[in-house]
Scaffold this active site. Structure first.
Site, PDB file in Angstrom:
ATOM      1  N   ASP A  27       0.843  -1.207   0.000  1.00  0.00           N
ATOM      2  CA  ASP A  27       0.000   0.000   0.000  1.00  0.00           C
ATOM      3  C   ASP A  27       0.874   1.252   0.000  1.00  0.00           C
ATOM      4  OD1 ASP A  27      -2.092   1.546   2.491  1.00  0.00           O
ATOM      5  OD2 ASP A  27      -2.399   1.443   0.315  1.00  0.00           O
TER       6      ASP A  27
ATOM      7  N   GLY B 295      -8.848   5.851   2.054  1.00  0.00           N
ATOM      8  CA  GLY B 295      -9.484   6.586   3.140  1.00  0.00           C
ATOM      9  C   GLY B 295     -10.858   6.041   3.472  1.00  0.00           C
TER      10      GLY B 295
ATOM     11  N   ASN C 139      -7.945   1.598   7.185  1.00  0.00           N
ATOM     12  CA  ASN C 139      -6.876   1.430   8.172  1.00  0.00           C
ATOM     13  C   ASN C 139      -7.212   2.145   9.493  1.00  0.00           C
ATOM     14  OD1 ASN C 139      -4.520   0.706   9.350  1.00  0.00           O
ATOM     15  ND2 ASN C 139      -3.155   1.794   7.954  1.00  0.00           N
TER      16      ASN C 139
HETATM   17  O1  G3H Z   1      -4.107   3.191   2.228  1.00  0.00           O
HETATM   18  C1  G3H Z   1      -4.776   2.996   3.238  1.00  0.00           C
HETATM   19  C2  G3H Z   1      -6.109   3.571   3.343  1.00  0.00           C
HETATM   20  O2  G3H Z   1      -6.293   4.539   2.397  1.00  0.00           O
HETATM   21  C3  G3H Z   1      -6.534   3.858   4.725  1.00  0.00           C
HETATM   22  O3  G3H Z   1      -7.379   4.953   4.866  1.00  0.00           O
HETATM   23  O4  G3H Z   1      -6.965   5.127   7.312  1.00  0.00           O
HETATM   24  O5  G3H Z   1      -8.708   6.539   6.223  1.00  0.00           O
HETATM   25  O6  G3H Z   1      -9.071   4.072   6.502  1.00  0.00           O
HETATM   26  P1  G3H Z   1      -8.067   5.185   6.296  1.00  0.00           P
HETATM   27 ZN    ZN Z   2      -4.411   5.060   1.198  1.00  0.00          ZN
END
Ligand code: G3H
Ligand code: ZN
Length: 286
Positions: A79, A212, A235
């Site tokens: 990622d 996100g 995440n």
């Molecule tokens: O790359 C990881 C995600 O875009 C996590 O986004 O932390 O807002 O869920 P988040």
């Molecule tokens: Zn991300």
């Protein structure tokens, strides 16, 4: 099923695969247990920092065993890979998918490196995700902050630029920026679904990812999936849940055996993943 087949099935059947970040055995267990319980394919991912903490080869080996033991389709993704070399290391370690994040680079530099990553990845049947608009924020607790301070609408993805990038690089997935942010904020995030529709029309045969995935209005996530999002990254909600639950357990327990202390945190994080699997529509899609 390989990564392309797993994502193609989701694309055709209009559901999304959750892309859940893991940085230790506990969060890996939470994701895998949720996938098994809900019979759902998952994408397990680690940022450069997370992957290097576990070790890219070690993580790939763990996923291979989990795949065999749990019988659920798992795609392993790097990622926000920060460089060609990091993507190369992940590919050579046995990852199924790499996200080269060149969004902070000038467009042409991002384009040329992404093209090199695609060339190498496709020789190993590894999928590549590209990103041209830096998706702001960070995967943390920003609940004291107004998301508007991060969301400059003029930075949202230009569908024509997305088309140019995809056609010239050959990436398999495009990371759309339509109001999504990394992290949890004082209020729910809202997406510009009109722009997402235009991105879908501009690159009709490319998988679309939504970064996100924490803290976005659920109905809008569902609409975004109907519009063509096939991968949703999550995440922050997992990180915050894991840490807060573990902190509570540590405050209340004098035990020192961590495998006993981590149980509640794993279960709480698993229920976050389960809720997302339900929301994304991938339950019983094994
Ligand atoms: O790359 C990881 C995600 O875009 C996590 O986004 O932390 O807002 O869920 P988040
Ligand atoms: Zn991300």
């Amino acid at each position: 099923m390989n990564a392309r087949e797993i994502l193609s099935k989701a694309f055709k059947e209009h559901y999304a695969i959750g892309a859940f970040n893991a940085c230790n055995i506990e969060t890996l267990k939470a994701i895998i247990n949720a996938a098994k319980k809900f019979q759902s394919p998952v994408l397990i991912e680690a940022s450069d920092g997370e992957a290097n903490y576990i070790g890219k080869k070690e993580l790939a080996a763990l996923i291979r065993i989990y795949r065999q033991e749990y019988g659920v389709p798992i795609i392993l993704n790097l990622d926000h890979g920060v460089s060609f070399d990091s993507c190369k290391e992940a590919i050579e370690s046995g990852f199924d998918y790499v996200h080269f994040d060149g969004s902070k680079l000038p467009f042409d530099e991002n384009l040329s490196i992404a093209t090199e990553v695609v060339k190498l990845a496709h020789q190993h049947n590894v999928l590549v995700e590209g990103e041209i608009d830096h998706i702001e924020g960070s995967s943390a607790d920003h609940t004291k902050e107004d998301p508007k301070s991060y969301q400059d609408a003029s930075h949202y993805t230009d569908p024509e630029q997305a088309k140019e990038f995809v056609e010239k690089t050959g990436v398999d997935t495009f990371a759309s920026f339509v109001g999504n942010l990394h992290g949890l904020y004082a209020e729910e995030l809202h997406l510009n679904l009109d722009i997402l529709k235009k991105i879908r029309q501009a690159i009709p045969n490319t998988f679309l990812s939504l970064h996100g995935g924490s803290g976005i209005n659920d109905d809008e996530v569902k609409e975004a999936i109907k519009t063509g999002i096939t991968k949703v990254n999550v995440n922050s909600e997992m990180r915050v849940t894991f840490k807060n639950t573990l902190q509570k357990t540590l405050n209340e327990n004098s035990d020192v055996a961590f495998y006993k202390l981590s149980k509640e945190a794993i279960e709480a994080t698993q229920s976050v993943v389960e809720k997302k699997i339900e929301l994304f529509g991938s339950r019983n899609k094994v």
